[in-house]
Design a protein around this motif. Structure first.
Motif, short mmCIF file in Angstrom:
data_model
loop_
_atom_site.label_atom_id
_atom_site.label_comp_id
_atom_site.label_asym_id
_atom_site.label_seq_id
_atom_site.Cartn_x
_atom_site.Cartn_y
_atom_site.Cartn_z
N PRO A 155 0.82 -1.26 -0.16
CA PRO A 155 0.15 -0.10 0.06
C PRO A 155 0.81 1.28 -0.04
N ASN A 156 1.94 1.20 0.58
CA ASN A 156 2.74 2.40 0.74
C ASN A 156 3.49 2.88 -0.74
N ASP A 157 4.18 1.80 -1.29
CA ASP A 157 4.69 1.90 -2.78
C ASP A 157 3.13 2.35 -3.74
N ALA A 158 2.20 1.72 -3.46
CA ALA A 158 0.95 2.02 -4.44
C ALA A 158 0.78 3.79 -4.00
N ALA A 159 0.65 4.02 -2.92
CA ALA A 159 0.22 5.41 -2.69
C ALA A 159 1.38 6.37 -3.18
N ALA A 160 2.58 6.11 -3.05
CA ALA A 160 3.69 6.79 -3.62
C ALA A 160 3.53 6.91 -5.15
N ALA A 161 3.33 5.76 -5.85
CA ALA A 161 3.13 5.66 -7.15
C ALA A 161 2.16 6.31 -7.65
N GLU A 162 1.18 6.20 -7.00
CA GLU A 162 -0.17 6.88 -7.49
C GLU A 162 -0.02 8.53 -7.40
N ALA A 163 0.63 8.89 -6.48
CA ALA A 163 0.80 10.37 -6.28
C ALA A 163 1.70 10.81 -7.30
N ALA A 164 2.94 10.04 -7.80
CA ALA A 164 3.48 10.56 -8.82
C ALA A 164 2.94 10.33 -10.40
N MET A 165 2.12 9.39 -10.45
CA MET A 165 1.45 9.32 -11.49
C MET A 165 0.35 10.45 -11.59
N ALA A 166 -0.28 11.07 -10.56
CA ALA A 166 -1.14 12.19 -10.61
C ALA A 166 -0.52 13.51 -11.25
N VAL A 167 0.79 13.53 -10.76
CA VAL A 167 1.39 14.83 -11.36
C VAL A 167 1.61 14.38 -12.86
N PHE A 168 2.34 13.09 -13.20
CA PHE A 168 2.34 12.97 -14.50
C PHE A 168 1.27 13.18 -15.41
N ALA A 169 0.17 12.64 -15.02
CA ALA A 169 -1.18 12.79 -15.71
C ALA A 169 -1.49 14.00 -15.84
N HIS A 170 -1.39 15.12 -14.91
CA HIS A 170 -1.69 16.64 -14.87
C HIS A 170 -0.84 17.10 -16.08
N ARG A 171 0.59 16.55 -15.92
CA ARG A 171 1.33 17.15 -17.00
C ARG A 171 1.03 16.86 -18.43
N LEU A 172 0.71 15.74 -18.51
CA LEU A 172 0.28 14.94 -19.86
C LEU A 172 -0.97 15.66 -20.41
N ASP A 173 -2.07 15.92 -19.24
CA ASP A 173 -3.08 16.67 -20.15
C ASP A 173 -2.66 17.83 -20.49
N TRP A 174 -1.94 18.66 -19.87
CA TRP A 174 -1.74 20.01 -20.07
C TRP A 174 -1.08 20.05 -21.74
N TRP A 175 -0.01 19.04 -21.72
CA TRP A 175 0.61 19.23 -23.00
C TRP A 175 -0.19 18.57 -24.25
N VAL A 176 -0.92 17.76 -23.89
CA VAL A 176 -2.11 17.35 -24.93
C VAL A 176 -2.71 18.35 -25.36
N GLU A 177 -3.56 19.24 -24.54
CA GLU A 177 -4.26 20.03 -24.77
C GLU A 177 -3.47 21.28 -25.49
N ALA A 178 -2.40 21.69 -25.12
CA ALA A 178 -1.54 22.85 -25.64
C ALA A 178 -1.19 22.51 -26.94
N LEU A 179 -0.52 21.37 -27.31
CA LEU A 179 -0.15 20.93 -28.47
C LEU A 179 -1.13 20.67 -29.49
N ALA A 180 -2.39 20.17 -29.05
CA ALA A 180 -3.83 19.92 -29.89
C ALA A 180 -3.90 21.29 -30.64
N HIS A 181 -4.19 22.21 -29.96
CA HIS A 181 -4.58 23.67 -30.06
C HIS A 181 -3.41 24.25 -31.17
#
Length: 193
Positions: A155-181
């Motif tokens: 569970p501790n590894d999962a929580a840390a990985a999910e927190a890192a993935m939340a940042v990753f997904a946020h950045r990915l979403d930003w770049w997807v939108e910016a580059l699509a525009h």
């Protein structure tokens, strides 16, 4: 309701018994949990495996699978301090499909967590006119962290990985939108300006 952004999740290994599936299952669930649609691109798929020998029909199938995607996430092991050769071959056989798209990198391996493979891929992907995310998610010794269905066992590894993935997904979403525009406002064609 807005259409979900579709991300191509590219697996990096073709080895039998690969850990890649476990990590990719986790990545796909995480991306979908953050609102993305996903399309898996697996170099071990019998329809794509002939890309390794330059088979024209297989390359066309790869282009079709990569068409109209908003971005990519590569899930790669590290072999001898770099990305696997067959992943590099898959990347090299297409060009325009990469242009002006964001690419996120997820690495795994021994003590380094695949980070040397991730850094080697940045150079390759820059040449293909992509934007790689600064943020990565990496897993040291993933064979100890994931069950066969790609669930993290601690569970501790999962929580840390999910927190890192939340940042990753946020950045990915930003770049997807910016580059699509940007692509909509002005189509991207390297070397023509």
């Amino acid at each position: 309701m807005a259409e979900r952004k579709c991300i191509g999740v590219i697996l990096g290994s073709i080895r039998e018994g690969r850990i890649n599936d476990r990590v990719a299952f986790w990545v796909i669930r995480q991306l979908e949990g953050h609102g993305f649609a996903t399309r898996t691109i697996d170099p071990a798929d019998p329809d794509l495996l002939p890309v390794q020998t330059g088979n024209a029909a297989a390359i066309d199938r790869l282009r079709e699978r990569m068409a109209n995607l908003d971005g990519f996430v590569i899930v790669t092991p590290e072999y001898n301090h770099a990305e696997p050769g067959h992943l590099k071959t898959l990347i090299d056989f297409v060009t325009a499909e990469w242009w002006a798209r964001p690419v996120g990198l997820i690495g795994y391996g021994g003590i380094s967590g695949g980070l040397r493979a991730v850094e080697a891929l940045r150079i390759i992907l820059a040449e293909l006119h992509t934007v790689t995310l600064r943020d990565t998610v990496s897993f040291a010794s993933p064979w100890r962290k994931f069950d066969a269905l790609g669930h993290m066992t601690d569970p501790n590894d999962a929580a840390a990985a999910e927190a890192a993935m939340a940042v990753f997904a946020h950045r990915l979403d930003w770049w997807v939108e910016a580059l699509a525009h940007a692509r909509h406002a002005r189509p991207y064609h390297p070397g023509t300006e």
